[in-house]
Design a protein around this motif. Structure first.
Motif, mmCIF file in Angstrom:
data_model
loop_
_atom_site.group_PDB
_atom_site.id
_atom_site.type_symbol
_atom_site.label_atom_id
_atom_site.label_comp_id
_atom_site.label_asym_id
_atom_site.label_seq_id
_atom_site.Cartn_x
_atom_site.Cartn_y
_atom_site.Cartn_z
ATOM 1 N N LEU C 21 0.791 -1.399 -0.384
ATOM 2 C CA LEU C 21 -0.003 -0.363 0.372
ATOM 3 C C LEU C 21 0.851 1.758 0.095
ATOM 4 C CD1 LEU C 21 -2.910 -0.749 3.003
ATOM 5 C CD2 LEU C 21 -2.355 -1.271 0.619
ATOM 6 N N GLU C 22 1.946 1.028 0.945
ATOM 7 C CA GLU C 22 2.896 2.295 0.477
ATOM 8 C C GLU C 22 4.363 1.461 0.871
ATOM 9 O OE1 GLU C 22 1.784 4.934 3.616
ATOM 10 O OE2 GLU C 22 3.294 6.498 3.671
ATOM 11 N N ARG C 27 8.096 5.031 6.148
ATOM 12 C CA ARG C 27 5.789 3.819 6.561
ATOM 13 C C ARG C 27 6.404 3.348 5.033
ATOM 14 N NH1 ARG C 27 0.890 5.548 8.339
ATOM 15 N NH2 ARG C 27 0.442 6.713 5.895
ATOM 16 N N THR C 28 6.291 1.763 5.900
ATOM 17 C CA THR C 28 5.979 1.086 4.558
ATOM 18 C C THR C 28 4.484 0.315 5.342
ATOM 19 O OG1 THR C 28 8.524 0.587 3.890
ATOM 20 C CG2 THR C 28 6.513 -0.975 3.764
ATOM 21 N N LEU C 87 -5.472 -7.420 7.030
ATOM 22 C CA LEU C 87 -4.949 -6.766 7.940
ATOM 23 C C LEU C 87 -3.813 -6.655 7.382
ATOM 24 C CD1 LEU C 87 -3.433 -10.631 9.135
ATOM 25 C CD2 LEU C 87 -5.166 -9.270 9.674
ATOM 26 N N VAL C 88 -3.278 -5.374 8.063
ATOM 27 C CA VAL C 88 -2.125 -3.597 7.645
ATOM 28 C C VAL C 88 -1.205 -3.769 8.195
ATOM 29 C CG1 VAL C 88 -1.491 -2.080 6.326
ATOM 30 C CG2 VAL C 88 -4.522 -3.222 6.495
ATOM 31 N N ALA C 89 0.133 -3.909 8.179
ATOM 32 C CA ALA C 89 1.252 -4.157 8.561
ATOM 33 C C ALA C 89 2.073 -2.915 8.426
ATOM 34 C CB ALA C 89 2.168 -5.692 7.767
ATOM 35 N N VAL C 90 2.360 -1.920 9.546
ATOM 36 C CA VAL C 90 2.305 -0.738 9.151
ATOM 37 C C VAL C 90 3.585 -1.039 9.966
ATOM 38 C CG1 VAL C 90 1.813 1.566 9.760
ATOM 39 C CG2 VAL C 90 0.123 0.001 9.072
ATOM 40 N N ALA C 91 4.951 -0.566 9.213
ATOM 41 C CA ALA C 91 6.900 -0.204 9.942
ATOM 42 C C ALA C 91 7.674 1.011 9.447
ATOM 43 C CB ALA C 91 7.359 -1.697 8.648
ATOM 44 N N THR C 92 7.883 0.613 10.469
ATOM 45 C CA THR C 92 7.825 2.519 10.888
ATOM 46 C C THR C 92 9.893 2.209 10.804
ATOM 47 O OG1 THR C 92 7.546 2.693 13.458
ATOM 48 C CG2 THR C 92 6.441 3.625 11.359
ATOM 49 N N PRO C 93 10.861 3.284 11.324
ATOM 50 C CA PRO C 93 11.418 2.723 11.837
ATOM 51 C C PRO C 93 11.456 3.670 13.435
ATOM 52 C CG PRO C 93 11.892 4.603 10.238
ATOM 53 C CD PRO C 93 10.759 4.803 10.494
ATOM 54 N N ARG C 108 -2.283 -4.763 12.054
ATOM 55 C CA ARG C 108 -3.340 -4.620 12.730
ATOM 56 C C ARG C 108 -4.467 -5.101 11.666
ATOM 57 N NH1 ARG C 108 -3.633 0.746 15.213
ATOM 58 N NH2 ARG C 108 -1.591 1.546 15.538
ATOM 59 N N ARG C 109 -5.583 -4.630 12.706
ATOM 60 C CA ARG C 109 -6.881 -5.308 11.631
ATOM 61 C C ARG C 109 -7.520 -4.409 11.280
ATOM 62 N NH1 ARG C 109 -9.160 -9.361 14.506
ATOM 63 N NH2 ARG C 109 -9.522 -8.419 16.487
ATOM 64 N N GLY C 110 -7.642 -3.756 9.874
ATOM 65 C CA GLY C 110 -7.993 -2.815 8.940
ATOM 66 C C GLY C 110 -6.855 -1.511 9.621
ATOM 67 N N GLU C 111 -6.882 -0.466 7.968
ATOM 68 C CA GLU C 111 -6.380 0.241 8.706
ATOM 69 C C GLU C 111 -5.977 0.907 9.769
ATOM 70 O OE1 GLU C 111 -4.996 1.836 5.454
ATOM 71 O OE2 GLU C 111 -6.021 0.380 3.875
ATOM 72 N N ASP C 112 -7.115 1.594 10.299
ATOM 73 C CA ASP C 112 -6.983 1.827 11.980
ATOM 74 C C ASP C 112 -7.585 0.966 13.130
ATOM 75 O OD1 ASP C 112 -5.729 4.349 9.883
ATOM 76 O OD2 ASP C 112 -7.684 4.191 9.352
#
Lengths: 137, 137, 137, 137
Positions: C21-22, C27-28, C87-93, C108-112
């Motif tokens: 998605l990004e 942020r990925t 499911l959305v995985a959000v990676a940050t440094p 996460r379950r869903g975007e938010d």
């Protein structure tokens, strides 16, 4: 903690009363006895004390044949230690690579007692004499 | 370490000179200053010292509203601390469930300084007053 | 899993139906929808599925500006995912150093939605174009 | 991945082609062969694939004598796996307590080959037949 009034502690290992029992690349053992100064709010040995003992055995074994700095550690707690317990951390290699190495450390009650905590740690390493650049993360 | 000759250390937190700056269920902060007695073989702060500080903040925050015992911790090292550095461990909840909870602890150089180490820990917990059975692993 | 009968899966991310998605160094985000082929013996999403999603977001973010190989990961499970969940995985440094970097990934379950799992991973890295030697552990 | 066109995958283990070789409370072994559908952006086996295999062995061994849910896992990567490699995950208990248990899983290349990854995982558990309440985190 148990040092005389004139002698300043020379290191963290001294501060906590650690004693090196064995130090080879295949196995390193470090011991300490839990005193009142090592207890947590529950009256048992502080997690930091067990970790510190494991970390010292880990630092010793990983620096015997290389210059090593810790990258990350994992610690699982199984049982509590109490005042008067003699704890022994036993470190052995899981995998030693060129630039990274991983070691396992068991914190035992007594020389051959039950495992109170299991530590797994990874270092960034440089073999001695091969490269003079400073090792930084 | 800095205690007078007649006063026995009362706890591990005292032994290492820790001071609680803040203790709420949303954020707990604990500080210490690195002394000679906290150094490792490289002359920087021992990994066990940073872990112990993080672990104390973790123990405080997890026991404020429950009886909690540590299950496991993970620690990542980013930068070395040196003698004289004031270290502050800041603990915040990641997720608090009924029987398990996970907290994040940052070990910073100074109140708002750079992060030297990142700690993640999980406790087994029982909410106070709900169940009188002893909490064991 | 959802690929047509003639198209061979091209990668593990394809096999599990992941969608990027990004993807920026800050942020990925990577998503997938839990299907029957992602369930475990309890009928909920397999831990390996959540880990794989987090690991893909971690691999993406860590390789955007460097050549990176995974050293170690830690995963905490908070809540179960079920069939049909997006499911959305959000990676940050957490910290990007010269030779090592650590990232946080929330699944996460869903975007938010609520955080189902928390992943922390470290890579050994070499910045692109700076050194042509192969990166090995 | 290797399933016929009419048969839907029944589980994540099926999706990834896992085969259980042994399942006892003392040791569980699960295997898979790395296919094109298991590769990452570098052309080696995806970290998620190795984790998933280890996690399946961990789930099997921890649920043989109890109802268990995963709390946290740690994974260290030592060496890459390649297409065609047969991977075997071997799970053994580190410590089995009443409400928590920790297992070690080695992911090997072949039955007795070198260790590619080392997994350590903890479950929250309830012994079968002792308590009918749902097990939740």
């Amino acid at each position: 903690m148990s040092r005389g009034r004139y002698a300043a502690p020379m290191s963290y290992a001294d501060t906590l009363g650690m004693r090196v029992l064995e130090a080879t690349p295949e196995r390193t053992r470090v011991a300490l006895t839990v005193t009142a100064g090592g207890l947590n709010m529950h009256g048992t040995a502080h997690g930091g004390l067990l970790f510190s003992l494991a970390d010292e055995a880990f630092a010793l074994i990983s620096n015997l044949e290389a210059q090593a700095v810790a990258v990350e550690m994992h610690l699982s707690f199984f049982r509590a230690a109490r005042q008067g317990d003699k704890l022994v951390a036993v470190a052995t290699p899981e995998r030693v690579g060129r630039t990274l190495a991983t070691y396992r450390v068991e914190v035992r009650r007594g020389e051959d007692g039950e495992v109170l905590a299991l530590f797994l740690g990874t270092v960034s390493r440089r073999e001695r004499g091969k490269d003079r650049k400073a090792l930084t993360l």
